[in-house]
Each structure stands twice: as structure tokens, then as C-alpha cells.
Scaffold this motif. Structure first.
Motif, PDB file in Angstrom:
ATOM      1  N   ASN A   3       1.070  -1.191   0.048  1.00  0.00           N
ATOM      2  CA  ASN A   3      -0.031  -0.082  -0.015  1.00  0.00           C
ATOM      3  C   ASN A   3       0.908   1.544  -0.072  1.00  0.00           C
ATOM      4  O   ASN A   3       1.495   1.214   1.028  1.00  0.00           O
ATOM      5  N   GLN A   4       0.873   1.919  -1.034  1.00  0.00           N
ATOM      6  CA  GLN A   4       1.772   3.148  -1.275  1.00  0.00           C
ATOM      7  C   GLN A   4       1.253   4.177  -1.815  1.00  0.00           C
ATOM      8  O   GLN A   4       0.412   4.069  -2.641  1.00  0.00           O
ATOM      9  N   GLY A   5       0.753   5.271  -0.952  1.00  0.00           N
ATOM     10  CA  GLY A   5       0.059   6.671  -1.378  1.00  0.00           C
ATOM     11  C   GLY A   5      -1.194   6.445  -1.867  1.00  0.00           C
ATOM     12  O   GLY A   5      -1.930   7.042  -2.578  1.00  0.00           O
ATOM     13  N   GLY A   6      -1.700   5.430  -0.988  1.00  0.00           N
ATOM     14  CA  GLY A   6      -3.281   5.142  -1.135  1.00  0.00           C
ATOM     15  C   GLY A   6      -3.659   4.325  -1.889  1.00  0.00           C
ATOM     16  O   GLY A   6      -4.881   3.606  -2.101  1.00  0.00           O
ATOM     17  N   ASP A   7      -2.856   3.833  -2.825  1.00  0.00           N
ATOM     18  CA  ASP A   7      -2.877   2.861  -4.025  1.00  0.00           C
ATOM     19  C   ASP A   7      -2.549   1.411  -3.228  1.00  0.00           C
ATOM     20  O   ASP A   7      -1.743   1.352  -2.583  1.00  0.00           O
ATOM     21  N   VAL A   8      -3.404   0.371  -3.790  1.00  0.00           N
ATOM     22  CA  VAL A   8      -3.281  -0.996  -3.548  1.00  0.00           C
ATOM     23  C   VAL A   8      -2.657  -1.907  -4.620  1.00  0.00           C
ATOM     24  O   VAL A   8      -3.133  -1.498  -5.698  1.00  0.00           O
ATOM     25  N   MET A  54      -4.202  -0.322 -13.776  1.00  0.00           N
ATOM     26  CA  MET A  54      -4.777   0.387 -12.542  1.00  0.00           C
ATOM     27  C   MET A  54      -6.226   0.702 -12.425  1.00  0.00           C
ATOM     28  O   MET A  54      -6.628   1.239 -13.454  1.00  0.00           O
ATOM     29  N   TYR A  55      -6.943   0.170 -11.526  1.00  0.00           N
ATOM     30  CA  TYR A  55      -8.295  -0.004 -11.526  1.00  0.00           C
ATOM     31  C   TYR A  55      -8.843   1.087 -10.425  1.00  0.00           C
ATOM     32  O   TYR A  55      -8.297   1.262  -9.504  1.00  0.00           O
ATOM     33  N   LYS A  74      -3.806  -1.304  -7.977  1.00  0.00           N
ATOM     34  CA  LYS A  74      -2.892  -1.692  -9.168  1.00  0.00           C
ATOM     35  C   LYS A  74      -2.842  -3.185  -9.264  1.00  0.00           C
ATOM     36  O   LYS A  74      -2.778  -4.072  -8.090  1.00  0.00           O
ATOM     37  N   ILE A  75      -3.077  -3.607 -10.331  1.00  0.00           N
ATOM     38  CA  ILE A  75      -3.171  -5.274 -10.490  1.00  0.00           C
ATOM     39  C   ILE A  75      -1.634  -5.568 -11.641  1.00  0.00           C
ATOM     40  O   ILE A  75      -1.548  -5.093 -12.616  1.00  0.00           O
ATOM     41  N   ILE A  76      -1.033  -6.404 -11.168  1.00  0.00           N
ATOM     42  CA  ILE A  76       0.126  -6.776 -11.909  1.00  0.00           C
ATOM     43  C   ILE A  76       0.037  -8.442 -12.063  1.00  0.00           C
ATOM     44  O   ILE A  76      -0.387  -9.119 -11.433  1.00  0.00           O
ATOM     45  N   VAL A  77       0.090  -8.588 -13.592  1.00  0.00           N
ATOM     46  CA  VAL A  77      -0.172  -9.936 -13.934  1.00  0.00           C
ATOM     47  C   VAL A  77       1.163 -10.772 -14.149  1.00  0.00           C
ATOM     48  O   VAL A  77       2.146 -10.365 -14.770  1.00  0.00           O
ATOM     49  N   LYS A  78       1.379 -11.710 -13.362  1.00  0.00           N
ATOM     50  CA  LYS A  78       2.640 -12.353 -13.316  1.00  0.00           C
ATOM     51  C   LYS A  78       2.620 -13.523 -14.457  1.00  0.00           C
ATOM     52  O   LYS A  78       1.786 -14.485 -14.381  1.00  0.00           O
ATOM     53  N   PRO A  79       3.484 -13.388 -15.411  1.00  0.00           N
ATOM     54  CA  PRO A  79       3.547 -14.383 -16.756  1.00  0.00           C
ATOM     55  C   PRO A  79       3.615 -15.973 -16.079  1.00  0.00           C
ATOM     56  O   PRO A  79       4.366 -16.084 -14.920  1.00  0.00           O
ATOM     57  N   ASP A  80       3.012 -16.936 -16.727  1.00  0.00           N
ATOM     58  CA  ASP A  80       3.259 -18.181 -16.425  1.00  0.00           C
ATOM     59  C   ASP A  80       4.634 -18.491 -16.499  1.00  0.00           C
ATOM     60  O   ASP A  80       5.513 -18.038 -17.456  1.00  0.00           O
ATOM     61  N   ASP A  81       4.995 -19.587 -15.512  1.00  0.00           N
ATOM     62  CA  ASP A  81       6.518 -19.761 -15.649  1.00  0.00           C
ATOM     63  C   ASP A  81       6.767 -20.514 -17.130  1.00  0.00           C
ATOM     64  O   ASP A  81       5.736 -21.316 -17.603  1.00  0.00           O
ATOM     65  N   PRO A  82       7.812 -20.583 -17.562  1.00  0.00           N
ATOM     66  CA  PRO A  82       7.958 -21.003 -19.075  1.00  0.00           C
ATOM     67  C   PRO A  82       8.171 -22.496 -18.731  1.00  0.00           C
ATOM     68  O   PRO A  82       8.257 -22.995 -17.607  1.00  0.00           O
ATOM     69  N   PRO A  83       7.457 -23.485 -19.602  1.00  0.00           N
ATOM     70  CA  PRO A  83       7.640 -24.890 -19.482  1.00  0.00           C
ATOM     71  C   PRO A  83       8.948 -25.308 -19.017  1.00  0.00           C
ATOM     72  O   PRO A  83      10.151 -25.024 -19.609  1.00  0.00           O
ATOM     73  N   VAL A  84       8.809 -26.110 -17.932  1.00  0.00           N
ATOM     74  CA  VAL A  84       9.925 -26.707 -17.385  1.00  0.00           C
ATOM     75  C   VAL A  84      10.934 -27.648 -18.211  1.00  0.00           C
ATOM     76  O   VAL A  84      10.173 -28.659 -18.468  1.00  0.00           O
ATOM     77  N   ASN A  85      11.794 -27.316 -18.468  1.00  0.00           N
ATOM     78  CA  ASN A  85      12.656 -28.245 -19.410  1.00  0.00           C
ATOM     79  C   ASN A  85      13.941 -28.940 -18.567  1.00  0.00           C
ATOM     80  O   ASN A  85      14.577 -28.081 -17.870  1.00  0.00           O
TER      81      ASN A  85
END
Length: 301
Positions: A3-8, A54-55, A74-85
């Protein structure tokens, strides 16, 4: 969550979602925004977000008057981990076997050369090469072979353990055997390791070793010309003990000799066909038996 400056801020995985809640309790309507842009049809108190951004939300009372824009989420989308080789689970092992002796006789000792190799960039571990010693061979253990070589007498299985093999860094093992009797000796080896092997065709190899018997002529000519005047069996001198019996066509023994020296000249016998039985003890201490016929000719050619 921070939580920074009112934003979550929330972080979600790609393909996941999060439900955002408007905090106004008595509003009649709502409008959600993403990055300051109105989201079409996002007019309920709750909004399910799946994309990064930012919603914010604006609430409306019964008279349609809007509230101030809410603090952002604020929504951050974490990419799927690359296929485990898992390259360390896929190793292409290979094995070969070759005989050192191209012309072996019963009782001879010779060697087989086993080569274990790795055709992939990942190191192979817990590698094991197996070789079932053929019945016609006797395995001769070498001194200082250590714990890497094990031999099970009951199953006749030789096991060669290799802790690891790196790419194109083959390991070689030379084993010594003694052959017991004439015939074809087929030797087969197999290799396996801890990792999955994608190519099984090179996990097995074989070689054929021919063990040659005595070659006994079926014609000799004791006519005094100095050529082929005695019944000579090439290679007989390599046998420690021999017994030769000559029989005529009526089944009578006409010659018999222990430790035959290739010196029988058919004295006292007429021309014709005779039969022989030869017993010879080879270098392995095994008696080989040869039977056949021979023709005695005295007429000069």
C-alpha cells in the motif's frame, strides 16, 4: 500486497482473476475504470479483473451524483513460468562391444572391449552396463578390477557400474574370457542410466566371435612321394591330450593311438575309405570329439 500513497497493489498469475469491491455502502450505481478509461458494462459494486492495470471506481447516489474517484488498485499479472525443461532427465547413452581376436581356437583366451558413451550434453549418472557371459566362455576376472565390476556366477552376468559419463567422454572396459569349445559365440551388452534415454536403439550391441575347430582332411596319399604321406591334422599340437581311432568299413579298429603325433601312414592297409574318431583335450581342459571319414590312396597321381 503493498500500500503506497493510497494505492493498493495485487499480483496475480497469468490466467487468474481477482474480485475488486467498491467501498461505498449506499450507492445506487457504479462505474469501474481501468487506467482512467471507462470499462464498458462494469457497473456493479464488484468487478472481476483479469488484466494488468490501475483500477478505480466511481459511485453514484440515487440522484445520479458521482463520488470522487476511488484510490487506485494496481493489478500486476505475473506471466506463467516457462515450460520446465528438464534436460538433466534426458540422456542418450550408447554401448558397443568388440572382440580382440578374429581367429580363436578352443582353449584360447581373448578379450572383449566394452565402450560406454554419452551422446547428449547432460552428464549421465548411475550408469550400468550388463553383459551375460555366453555358456561357451569362462570369465577370467582381472586383478584390481575394484568395486565397479561385479560378476554373478549363478546368472553369469557381469555388471559394470559407472558413476557418471559426460558428453563424448566414453568409458572403456576390457574383459578377458576363455573359450571352451568350437562354434559361434554371440555376445550382447546393454546399458542404462538414472535418466530417461530418448534413443533406445543404441542401448544394446552385439558381436559374433567364431571359434574354429580343427580342420581334418578327408584324403591322404601314403605313396612315398614325400607329399601328404601321413595323416596330418593341422593344429593338433595345440591340444594337450589326444586319442585317434581309425575304423574300416566293417567296423573293425585298424589303428588306435594315444597322443597322436601326425605320423600314421596307413601301413598294412589297402586303399579305400576309412572312418576316424578323434578326441582332443583343448586348452580349457574340455575334450572335443571329431568324427568323419577319410580316403587312403596309394596310387601316384
Amino acid at each position: 500486497m503493498s500500500n503506497q500513497g493510497g494505492d493498493v497493489t495485487y499480483t496475480i498469475n497469468e490466467g487468474a482473476s481477482i474480485v475488486l469491491h467498491a467501498s461505498s455502502l449506499h450507492a445506487s450505481a457504479y462505474q469501474w475504470y481501468k487506467d482512467g478509461v471507462k470499462i464498458v458494462d462494469a457497473i456493479n459494486k464488484d468487478y472481476t479483473a483479469t488484466a494488468a492495470g490501475m483500477y478505480s471506481v466511481v459511485a453514484f447516489n440515487a440522484e445520479g451524483c458521482p463520488s470522487e474517484v476511488s484510490d487506485g488498485v494496481k493489478i500486476i499479472v505475473k506471466p506463467d513460468d516457462p515450460p520446465v525443461n528438464l534436460p538433466d532427465t534426458v540422456v542418450d547413452l550408447a554401448v558397443t562391444i568388440a572382440s580382440s581376436n578374429l581367429h580363436a581356437a578352443p582353449g584360447d583366451s581373448y578379450t572383449y572391449v566394452l565402450v560406454a558413451d554419452n551422446k547428449s550434453p547432460i552428464t549421465g549418472t548411475n550408469v550400468q552396463v550388463s553383459y551375460v557371459i555366453p555358456e561357451n566362455l569362462v570369465y577370467l576376472p582381472q586383478p584390481n578390477s575394484g568395486d565397479l565390476i561385479k560378476y554373478n556366477i549363478a546368472t553369469r552376468t557381469l555388471t559394470w557400474n559407472i558413476s557418471q559419463i559426460k558428453e563424448n567422454d566414453p568409458a572403456k572396459l576390457v574383459i578377458t574370457v576363455k573359450v571352451l569349445a568350437p562354434g559361434m559365440v554371440q555376445s550382447i551388452v546393454n546399458i542404462k542410466g538414472k535418466q530417461i534415454d530418448p534413443i533406445l536403439a543404441n542401448n544394446v550391441d552385439q558381436t559374433i566371435q567364431q571359434v574354429y575347430p580343427l580342420v581334418i582332411t578327408n584324403v591322404f596319399t601314403p605313396n612315398g612321394d614325400g607329399v601328404n604321406d601321413t595323416f596330418v591334422i593341422p593344429g593338433l599340437e595345440t591340444y594337450s591330450d589326444t586319442e585317434l581311432t581309425i575304423i574300416n568299413r566293417w567296423g573293425n579298429v585298424v589303428y588306435q593311438k594315444t597322443n597322436y603325433k601326425n605320423d600314421w601312414d596307413g601301413s598294412g592297409l589297402v586303399e579305400g575309405t576309412y572312418f576316424y574318431v578323434l578326441r582332443a583335450k583343448n586348452k580349457a581342459g574340455v575334450w572335443d570329439t571329431y568324427k568323419g571319414y577319410l580316403t587312403l590312396l596309394r596310387t601316384r597321381i
